[in-house]
Design a protein around this motif. Structure first.
Motif, PDB file in Angstrom:
ATOM      1  N   LEU B 142       0.836  -1.211   0.000  1.00 26.27           N
ATOM      2  CA  LEU B 142       0.000   0.000   0.000  1.00 26.27           C
ATOM      3  C   LEU B 142       0.869   1.259   0.000  1.00 26.27           C
ATOM      4  N   GLU B 143       1.979   1.210   0.737  1.00 24.68           N
ATOM      5  CA  GLU B 143       2.903   2.361   0.752  1.00 24.68           C
ATOM      6  C   GLU B 143       3.398   2.658  -0.665  1.00 24.68           C
ATOM      7  N   GLN B 144       3.706   1.591  -1.405  1.00 26.55           N
ATOM      8  CA  GLN B 144       4.159   1.748  -2.799  1.00 26.55           C
ATOM      9  C   GLN B 144       3.053   2.300  -3.685  1.00 26.55           C
ATOM     10  N   GLN B 145       1.826   1.845  -3.426  1.00 30.55           N
ATOM     11  CA  GLN B 145       0.708   2.099  -4.326  1.00 30.55           C
ATOM     12  C   GLN B 145       0.004   3.428  -4.074  1.00 30.55           C
ATOM     13  N   CYS B 146       0.170   3.988  -2.863  1.00 32.31           N
ATOM     14  CA  CYS B 146      -0.782   5.029  -2.444  1.00 32.31           C
ATOM     15  C   CYS B 146      -0.666   6.321  -3.252  1.00 32.31           C
ATOM     16  N   ASP B 147       0.457   6.511  -3.942  1.00 30.84           N
ATOM     17  CA  ASP B 147       0.546   7.672  -4.843  1.00 30.84           C
ATOM     18  C   ASP B 147      -0.502   7.605  -5.942  1.00 30.84           C
ATOM     19  N   GLU B 148      -0.904   6.379  -6.270  1.00 27.49           N
ATOM     20  CA  GLU B 148      -1.849   6.197  -7.386  1.00 27.49           C
ATOM     21  C   GLU B 148      -3.293   6.043  -6.911  1.00 27.49           C
ATOM     22  N   PHE B 149      -3.528   6.203  -5.622  1.00 28.56           N
ATOM     23  CA  PHE B 149      -4.901   6.093  -5.133  1.00 28.56           C
ATOM     24  C   PHE B 149      -5.765   7.156  -5.804  1.00 28.56           C
ATOM     25  N   SER B 150      -7.040   6.808  -6.012  1.00 31.81           N
ATOM     26  CA  SER B 150      -7.978   7.738  -6.633  1.00 31.81           C
ATOM     27  C   SER B 150      -8.236   8.913  -5.683  1.00 31.81           C
ATOM     28  N   ARG B 151      -8.223  10.133  -6.241  1.00 31.51           N
ATOM     29  CA  ARG B 151      -8.494  11.317  -5.401  1.00 31.51           C
ATOM     30  C   ARG B 151      -9.942  11.304  -4.918  1.00 31.51           C
ATOM     31  N   GLU B 152     -10.830  10.862  -5.791  1.00 28.71           N
ATOM     32  CA  GLU B 152     -12.229  10.691  -5.392  1.00 28.71           C
ATOM     33  C   GLU B 152     -12.350   9.234  -4.945  1.00 28.71           C
ATOM     34  N   PRO B 153     -12.397   8.979  -3.632  1.00 33.38           N
ATOM     35  CA  PRO B 153     -12.253   7.607  -3.139  1.00 33.38           C
ATOM     36  C   PRO B 153     -13.283   6.645  -3.733  1.00 33.38           C
ATOM     37  N   THR B 154     -12.798   5.464  -4.112  1.00 34.00           N
ATOM     38  CA  THR B 154     -13.664   4.352  -4.481  1.00 34.00           C
ATOM     39  C   THR B 154     -13.790   3.450  -3.249  1.00 34.00           C
ATOM     40  N   ILE B 155     -14.517   2.347  -3.425  1.00 31.26           N
ATOM     41  CA  ILE B 155     -14.614   1.368  -2.346  1.00 31.26           C
ATOM     42  C   ILE B 155     -13.213   0.879  -1.943  1.00 31.26           C
ATOM     43  N   GLY B 156     -12.265   0.899  -2.873  1.00 35.36           N
ATOM     44  CA  GLY B 156     -10.901   0.475  -2.562  1.00 35.36           C
ATOM     45  C   GLY B 156     -10.254   1.373  -1.521  1.00 35.36           C
ATOM     46  N   GLU B 157     -10.232   2.671  -1.792  1.00 34.15           N
ATOM     47  CA  GLU B 157      -9.590   3.602  -0.860  1.00 34.15           C
ATOM     48  C   GLU B 157     -10.326   3.617   0.487  1.00 34.15           C
ATOM     49  N   LEU B 158     -11.646   3.570   0.462  1.00 32.22           N
ATOM     50  CA  LEU B 158     -12.401   3.589   1.729  1.00 32.22           C
ATOM     51  C   LEU B 158     -12.072   2.354   2.574  1.00 32.22           C
ATOM     52  N   ARG B 177       3.026   3.822  10.946  1.00 31.14           N
ATOM     53  CA  ARG B 177       3.241   5.119  10.291  1.00 31.14           C
ATOM     54  C   ARG B 177       4.710   5.394  10.002  1.00 31.14           C
ATOM     55  N   GLU B 178       5.577   5.020  10.916  1.00 29.90           N
ATOM     56  CA  GLU B 178       6.986   5.398  10.759  1.00 29.90           C
ATOM     57  C   GLU B 178       7.585   4.778   9.493  1.00 29.90           C
ATOM     58  N   VAL B 179       7.270   3.509   9.243  1.00 31.13           N
ATOM     59  CA  VAL B 179       7.847   2.859   8.052  1.00 31.13           C
ATOM     60  C   VAL B 179       7.002   3.071   6.791  1.00 31.13           C
ATOM     61  N   HIS B 180       5.837   3.688   6.940  1.00 35.29           N
ATOM     62  CA  HIS B 180       4.970   3.916   5.773  1.00 35.29           C
ATOM     63  C   HIS B 180       4.495   5.367   5.753  1.00 35.29           C
ATOM     64  N   PRO B 181       5.454   6.289   5.599  1.00 33.28           N
ATOM     65  CA  PRO B 181       5.119   7.717   5.759  1.00 33.28           C
ATOM     66  C   PRO B 181       4.143   8.240   4.715  1.00 33.28           C
ATOM     67  N   LYS B 182       4.211   7.744   3.479  1.00 33.06           N
ATOM     68  CA  LYS B 182       3.281   8.233   2.448  1.00 33.06           C
ATOM     69  C   LYS B 182       1.855   7.774   2.765  1.00 33.06           C
ATOM     70  N   LEU B 183       1.764   6.532   3.213  1.00 34.45           N
ATOM     71  CA  LEU B 183       0.463   5.977   3.569  1.00 34.45           C
ATOM     72  C   LEU B 183      -0.117   6.727   4.774  1.00 34.45           C
ATOM     73  N   ALA B 184       0.754   7.063   5.725  1.00 39.24           N
ATOM     74  CA  ALA B 184       0.318   7.791   6.927  1.00 39.24           C
ATOM     75  C   ALA B 184      -0.260   9.154   6.547  1.00 39.24           C
ATOM     76  N   LYS B 185       0.417   9.819   5.610  1.00 37.65           N
ATOM     77  CA  LYS B 185      -0.036  11.149   5.182  1.00 37.65           C
ATOM     78  C   LYS B 185      -1.377  11.046   4.454  1.00 37.65           C
TER      79      LYS B 185
END
Lengths: 202, 202
Positions: B142-158, B177-185
């Motif tokens: 998820l940390e790798q992927q979260c840059d590509e998450f949809s801005r308008e959340p789908t069922i996936g992001e929710l 959070r510490e090891v997954h800073p992008k996901l935390a943000k």
């Protein structure tokens, strides 16, 4: 594309059944990943699916797709099938039946792990009994419902057949046929389908 | 209709989040069934869902609908939402992300049951370690992927947000959070949504 599958997994069987129902055998290569248990790691599988679960589909792009309902819907889409009906009422009826049968498989696999993999001195009888009750209630519901099953099987009916096949495979001593005669008759007729007869768990 | 739900269940939270996202609060009554554990039985719930699982939706016809992906897709349908996109590529991207996040919740709930409900002398360390590795690999993905998450959340992001919320709720000591800073943000920004802030597990 490749379907990472094991002959004993009921969820993988469901995906293989869908491949055959849709005539996708030439487009989907079945790949055996080796040992996958709740206490094993399989690096090749983990690269595709970090949850390490069977089945996983590897698309030609290299991306992974899972879990089994998602794989089956995707296969149905590329195969132009009607296992996931377009009609809304029929669609949710099929999804609901799939969820019930998936639940029977989930609970059965959890029971199998408890009884056959977890060391015997760590078994939890209250859990074992509770899971067995879930199975019994669910089979009773299917016995009630099976008169209304679609004649042209959807993903729902195919998943029910896989769930019953898994009961026979791992819990043969718990004879479900005697108390569920309508379901037994329905299952027997379903086993005439090539998709199911070619994928009996071993 | 009624949604049988418990405040601590991440799968029930997902359904409640969808109710709020779609503005269906006036059409869906949230019902607490009382205690539901892997070793308890709840007759009211079992009548609706023989698997005895949370969440279950009770339609106005009295019929039950489950599991959580089926409930959420149904709510999206009657609410005219786009949490399950019509576009095929977007749809399977959303379903795939939902499946990964559901998997994190499944494994986390199984770990919770092992650690907090199963008697301590029956714990199986190899299983506990293996499940923890599944979580770690999945969060890394998820940390790798979260840059590509949809801005308008789908069922996936929710669902990802519900999975992370469950980690905080039951496994607060395992700071992700510490090891997954992008996901935390990303998670912090998601928590600005009313659907998520109103459903924090308790």
């Amino acid at each position: 594309m490749k379907l990472i599958s094991l002959p004993a997994s009921p969820f993988a069987r469901k995906a293989r059944v869908v491949v055959i129902e849709l005539g996708l055998q030439n487009r989907v290569e079945i790949v055996d990943p080796g040992v996958v248990t709740p206490v094993s790691n399989n690096e090749g599988l983990n690269d595709i699916n970090p949850l390490g679960m069977i089945p996983s589909l590897v698309l030609d792009s290299g991306e992974g797709l899972y879990d089994s309902p998602v794989i089956c819907e995707y296969l149905n889409h590329i195969g132009g099938g009607s296992l996931f009906p377009d009609n809304i009422d029929a669609r949710f009826k099929a999804l609901q039946l799939q969820a019930l049968a998936d639940g029977i498989m989930d609970v059965s696999v959890a029971l199998r792990y408890e009884l056959a993999m977890r060391p015997a001195e760590l078994h939890w009888q209250a859990f074992i009994d509770n899971q067995a009750e879930k199975i019994e209630r669910s089979l009773a519901q299917l016995e009630q419902q099976c008169d209304e099953f679609s004649r042209e099987p959807t993903i729902g009916e195919l998943t029910v057949a896989c769930a019953l096949g898994y009961r026979d495979f791992r819990f043969a001593e718990a004879d479900w046929r005697e108390v569920h005669p309508k379901l037994a008759k329905w299952f027997e007729s379903m086993m005439g389908r090539e998709s199911l007869s070619l994928t009996v768990p071993i």
